[in-house]
Design a protein around this motif. Structure first.
Motif, PDB file in Angstrom:
ATOM      1  N   GLY A   9       0.817  -1.202   0.000  1.00  0.00           N
ATOM      2  CA  GLY A   9       0.000   0.000   0.000  1.00  0.00           C
ATOM      3  C   GLY A   9       0.853   1.255   0.000  1.00  0.00           C
ATOM      4  O   GLY A   9       2.071   1.203   0.151  1.00  0.00           O
ATOM      5  N   ARG A  38     -12.090  -4.035   0.645  1.00  0.00           N
ATOM      6  CA  ARG A  38     -11.576  -2.726   1.036  1.00  0.00           C
ATOM      7  C   ARG A  38     -12.611  -1.991   1.877  1.00  0.00           C
ATOM      8  O   ARG A  38     -13.812  -2.233   1.758  1.00  0.00           O
ATOM      9  CB  ARG A  38     -11.197  -1.891  -0.181  1.00  0.00           C
ATOM     10  CG  ARG A  38     -12.368  -1.468  -1.067  1.00  0.00           C
ATOM     11  CD  ARG A  38     -11.858  -0.744  -2.301  1.00  0.00           C
ATOM     12  NE  ARG A  38     -12.961  -0.291  -3.155  1.00  0.00           N
ATOM     13  CZ  ARG A  38     -12.805   0.273  -4.337  1.00  0.00           C
ATOM     14  NH1 ARG A  38     -11.567   0.452  -4.842  1.00  0.00           N
ATOM     15  NH2 ARG A  38     -13.853   0.668  -5.050  1.00  0.00           N
ATOM     16  N   THR A  91      -9.425   5.076  -2.571  1.00  0.00           N
ATOM     17  CA  THR A  91      -8.778   5.239  -1.273  1.00  0.00           C
ATOM     18  C   THR A  91      -9.489   4.417  -0.217  1.00  0.00           C
ATOM     19  O   THR A  91     -10.698   4.550  -0.024  1.00  0.00           O
ATOM     20  CB  THR A  91      -8.761   6.713  -0.865  1.00  0.00           C
ATOM     21  OG1 THR A  91      -7.945   7.455  -1.784  1.00  0.00           O
ATOM     22  CG2 THR A  91      -8.219   6.889   0.547  1.00  0.00           C
ATOM     23  N   ALA A  92      -8.743   3.547   0.444  1.00  0.00           N
ATOM     24  CA  ALA A  92      -9.333   2.646   1.439  1.00  0.00           C
ATOM     25  C   ALA A  92      -8.222   1.824   2.079  1.00  0.00           C
ATOM     26  O   ALA A  92      -7.078   1.825   1.609  1.00  0.00           O
ATOM     27  CB  ALA A  92     -10.342   1.706   0.786  1.00  0.00           C
ATOM     28  N   VAL A  93      -8.593   1.126   3.133  1.00  0.00           N
ATOM     29  CA  VAL A  93      -7.739   0.066   3.658  1.00  0.00           C
ATOM     30  C   VAL A  93      -8.119  -1.206   2.913  1.00  0.00           C
ATOM     31  O   VAL A  93      -9.299  -1.573   2.878  1.00  0.00           O
ATOM     32  CB  VAL A  93      -7.914  -0.117   5.171  1.00  0.00           C
ATOM     33  CG1 VAL A  93      -7.060  -1.283   5.664  1.00  0.00           C
ATOM     34  CG2 VAL A  93      -7.545   1.167   5.910  1.00  0.00           C
ATOM     35  N   TYR A  94      -7.126  -1.853   2.346  1.00  0.00           N
ATOM     36  CA  TYR A  94      -7.357  -3.062   1.567  1.00  0.00           C
ATOM     37  C   TYR A  94      -6.984  -4.280   2.403  1.00  0.00           C
ATOM     38  O   TYR A  94      -5.899  -4.339   2.981  1.00  0.00           O
ATOM     39  CB  TYR A  94      -6.543  -3.026   0.276  1.00  0.00           C
ATOM     40  CG  TYR A  94      -7.154  -2.123  -0.761  1.00  0.00           C
ATOM     41  CD1 TYR A  94      -7.126  -0.729  -0.597  1.00  0.00           C
ATOM     42  CD2 TYR A  94      -7.800  -2.633  -1.884  1.00  0.00           C
ATOM     43  CE1 TYR A  94      -7.715   0.115  -1.530  1.00  0.00           C
ATOM     44  CE2 TYR A  94      -8.385  -1.801  -2.825  1.00  0.00           C
ATOM     45  CZ  TYR A  94      -8.343  -0.427  -2.637  1.00  0.00           C
ATOM     46  OH  TYR A  94      -8.929   0.404  -3.559  1.00  0.00           O
ATOM     47  N   TYR A  95      -7.902  -5.242   2.435  1.00  0.00           N
ATOM     48  CA  TYR A  95      -7.725  -6.453   3.229  1.00  0.00           C
ATOM     49  C   TYR A  95      -7.676  -7.680   2.330  1.00  0.00           C
ATOM     50  O   TYR A  95      -8.486  -7.827   1.415  1.00  0.00           O
ATOM     51  CB  TYR A  95      -8.876  -6.627   4.209  1.00  0.00           C
ATOM     52  CG  TYR A  95      -8.989  -5.544   5.250  1.00  0.00           C
ATOM     53  CD1 TYR A  95      -9.780  -4.423   5.037  1.00  0.00           C
ATOM     54  CD2 TYR A  95      -8.313  -5.660   6.464  1.00  0.00           C
ATOM     55  CE1 TYR A  95      -9.887  -3.425   5.989  1.00  0.00           C
ATOM     56  CE2 TYR A  95      -8.422  -4.669   7.430  1.00  0.00           C
ATOM     57  CZ  TYR A  95      -9.204  -3.558   7.187  1.00  0.00           C
ATOM     58  OH  TYR A  95      -9.307  -2.576   8.142  1.00  0.00           O
ATOM     59  N   GLY A 118      -4.580  -5.558   6.893  1.00  0.00           N
ATOM     60  CA  GLY A 118      -4.962  -4.418   6.063  1.00  0.00           C
ATOM     61  C   GLY A 118      -3.775  -3.558   5.678  1.00  0.00           C
ATOM     62  O   GLY A 118      -2.799  -3.444   6.424  1.00  0.00           O
ATOM     63  N   THR A 119      -3.863  -2.968   4.509  1.00  0.00           N
ATOM     64  CA  THR A 119      -2.834  -2.039   4.047  1.00  0.00           C
ATOM     65  C   THR A 119      -3.519  -0.819   3.429  1.00  0.00           C
ATOM     66  O   THR A 119      -4.481  -0.956   2.676  1.00  0.00           O
ATOM     67  CB  THR A 119      -1.876  -2.717   3.032  1.00  0.00           C
ATOM     68  OG1 THR A 119      -0.823  -1.824   2.685  1.00  0.00           O
ATOM     69  CG2 THR A 119      -2.604  -3.154   1.762  1.00  0.00           C
ATOM     70  N   GLN A 120      -3.029   0.356   3.783  1.00  0.00           N
ATOM     71  CA  GLN A 120      -3.673   1.594   3.370  1.00  0.00           C
ATOM     72  C   GLN A 120      -3.278   1.964   1.941  1.00  0.00           C
ATOM     73  O   GLN A 120      -2.083   1.975   1.595  1.00  0.00           O
ATOM     74  CB  GLN A 120      -3.281   2.738   4.306  1.00  0.00           C
ATOM     75  CG  GLN A 120      -3.838   4.095   3.921  1.00  0.00           C
ATOM     76  CD  GLN A 120      -5.334   4.207   4.126  1.00  0.00           C
ATOM     77  OE1 GLN A 120      -5.862   3.825   5.163  1.00  0.00           O
ATOM     78  NE2 GLN A 120      -6.035   4.738   3.127  1.00  0.00           N
ATOM     79  N   THR A 122      -3.940   5.199  -0.570  1.00  0.00           N
ATOM     80  CA  THR A 122      -4.453   6.564  -0.665  1.00  0.00           C
ATOM     81  C   THR A 122      -4.172   7.105  -2.055  1.00  0.00           C
ATOM     82  O   THR A 122      -3.020   7.108  -2.499  1.00  0.00           O
ATOM     83  CB  THR A 122      -3.804   7.475   0.381  1.00  0.00           C
ATOM     84  OG1 THR A 122      -4.044   6.927   1.695  1.00  0.00           O
ATOM     85  CG2 THR A 122      -4.388   8.877   0.318  1.00  0.00           C
TER      86      THR A 122
END
Length: 125
Positions: A9, A38, A91-95, A118-120, A122
């Protein structure tokens, strides 16, 4: 015991690309399906894409179809999410998620047994 670890991320400008990775370990390595979800700020977590380890069945949400690509390296127990033409709304935290999921339930979060931290991601406009 850590089962899924995401990486990749970061911050990118609109129109740019990022590649996320998810390494599975332990029992998660034997899961039949790997997926990406996400969660954007103030919103519920949503399905992005998922693929089966063996059968090559893959689904994408309409919002990412044509821009994102999921792929896997079975030898490395790793799933990748290549994200192109990124938009600020991505843009989100991706899981990363893993489970024994039927193809009709790829989008159902509760069907997945393991989740990464999770990884951010942006995307700036």
């Amino acid at each position: 015991q850590v089962q899924l670890v995401e990486s990749g991320g970061g911050l990118v400008q609109a129109g740019g690309s990022l590649r996320l990775s998810c390494v599975a370990s332990g029992r998660a390595r034997s899961a039949s399906v790997m997926g990406w979800f996400r969660q954007a700020p103030g919103k519920e977590r949503e399905f992005v894409t998922a693929t089966s380890w063996s059968g090559g069945i893959t689904y994408y949400s309409d919002s990412v179809k044509g821009r994102f690509t999921i792929s896997r390296d079975n030898a490395k127990s790793t799933v990748y999410l290549q994200m192109n033409s990124l938009k600020p709304e991505d843009t989100a935290v991706y899981y990363c998620a893993a489970g024994w999921v039927s193809s009709s339930s790829f989008q159902v979060q509760k069907r997945y047994d393991y989740w990464g931290q999770g990884t951010q991601v942006t995307v700036s406009s």
